[in-house]
Design an enzyme around this catalytic site. Structure first.
Site, PDB file in Angstrom:
ATOM      1  N   LYS A   9       0.593  -1.214  -0.242  1.00 43.30           N
ATOM      2  CA  LYS A   9       0.205   0.043  -0.130  1.00 43.30           C
ATOM      3  C   LYS A   9       0.699   1.147  -0.255  1.00 43.30           C
ATOM      4  O   LYS A   9       1.855   1.304   0.851  1.00 43.30           O
ATOM      5  CB  LYS A   9      -0.760   0.245   1.080  1.00 43.30           C
ATOM      6  CG  LYS A   9      -1.686   1.765   1.066  1.00 43.30           C
ATOM      7  CD  LYS A   9      -2.665   1.267   2.388  1.00 43.30           C
ATOM      8  CE  LYS A   9      -3.490   2.174   2.371  1.00 43.30           C
ATOM      9  NZ  LYS A   9      -4.629   2.219   3.730  1.00 43.30           N
ATOM     10  N   SER A  25      -5.061   4.136 -16.898  1.00 47.43           N
ATOM     11  CA  SER A  25      -3.764   3.904 -15.816  1.00 47.43           C
ATOM     12  C   SER A  25      -3.587   4.424 -14.780  1.00 47.43           C
ATOM     13  O   SER A  25      -4.080   5.368 -15.164  1.00 47.43           O
ATOM     14  CB  SER A  25      -2.889   3.464 -17.010  1.00 47.43           C
ATOM     15  OG  SER A  25      -1.805   4.228 -17.574  1.00 47.43           O
ATOM     16  N   TYR A  58      -3.925  -0.367 -13.858  1.00 48.95           N
ATOM     17  CA  TYR A  58      -2.346  -1.077 -13.702  1.00 48.95           C
ATOM     18  C   TYR A  58      -1.504   0.270 -13.985  1.00 48.95           C
ATOM     19  O   TYR A  58      -1.861   1.514 -13.918  1.00 48.95           O
ATOM     20  CB  TYR A  58      -2.637  -1.482 -15.380  1.00 48.95           C
ATOM     21  CG  TYR A  58      -2.348  -0.340 -16.573  1.00 48.95           C
ATOM     22  CD1 TYR A  58      -1.418  -0.535 -16.775  1.00 48.95           C
ATOM     23  CD2 TYR A  58      -3.923  -0.553 -17.366  1.00 48.95           C
ATOM     24  CE1 TYR A  58      -1.295   0.488 -17.886  1.00 48.95           C
ATOM     25  CE2 TYR A  58      -4.096  -0.276 -18.120  1.00 48.95           C
ATOM     26  CZ  TYR A  58      -2.414   0.502 -18.719  1.00 48.95           C
ATOM     27  OH  TYR A  58      -2.180   0.797 -20.368  1.00 48.95           O
TER      28      TYR A  58
END
Length: 122
Positions: A9, A25, A58
């Site tokens: 994270k 993205s 992504y």
């Protein structure tokens, strides 16, 4: 059986750019990616702490040391420049592996610079 477990994270970064015209993205400073162990093209979840929006996309690596966090394409519709977001990556593990796995947490300071890197230990 496998379990989906938090891998890493990047906690509390600010969006520096939102570019709807891009194909999609999120572009993230390569220093932040390396610290979290997140790879180019890896699937991530973006949680917007301001709007509550949660999306999956992504990763593309950004310029090292730039602090850049750029929402691209459709992702740009879910965050504005200045919004605080959390970037999460997950991993598939067996239950036995999951028992001892410790996710990486990257905490940031001003301008999306790395403040500390820690392992969850709960």
């Amino acid at each position: 059986m496998t379990l989906t477990i938090l891998k890493a994270k990047i906690h509390t970064v600010k969006v520096t750019e939102a570019n709807v015209e891009y194909n999609g993205s999120i572009t993230i400073d390569a220093d932040l990616l390396d610290a979290a162990g997140i790879k180019k093209y890896e699937q991530v979840y973006i949680n917007n702490a301001i709007s509550g929006s949660r999306i999956m996309t992504y990763v593309l690596p950004g310029k090292r040391g730039s602090g850049e966090v750029c929402m691209n394409g459709g992702a740009a519709l879910h965050a504005k420049v200045g919004d605080t977001v959390h970037i999460l990556s997950f991993i598939q593990l067996s239950p036995d592996e999951a028992d001892t796995y410790q996710p990486t947490l990257v905490f940031t300071a001003g301008e999306n610079k790395i403040k500390s890197i820690e392992k969850y230990d709960y």
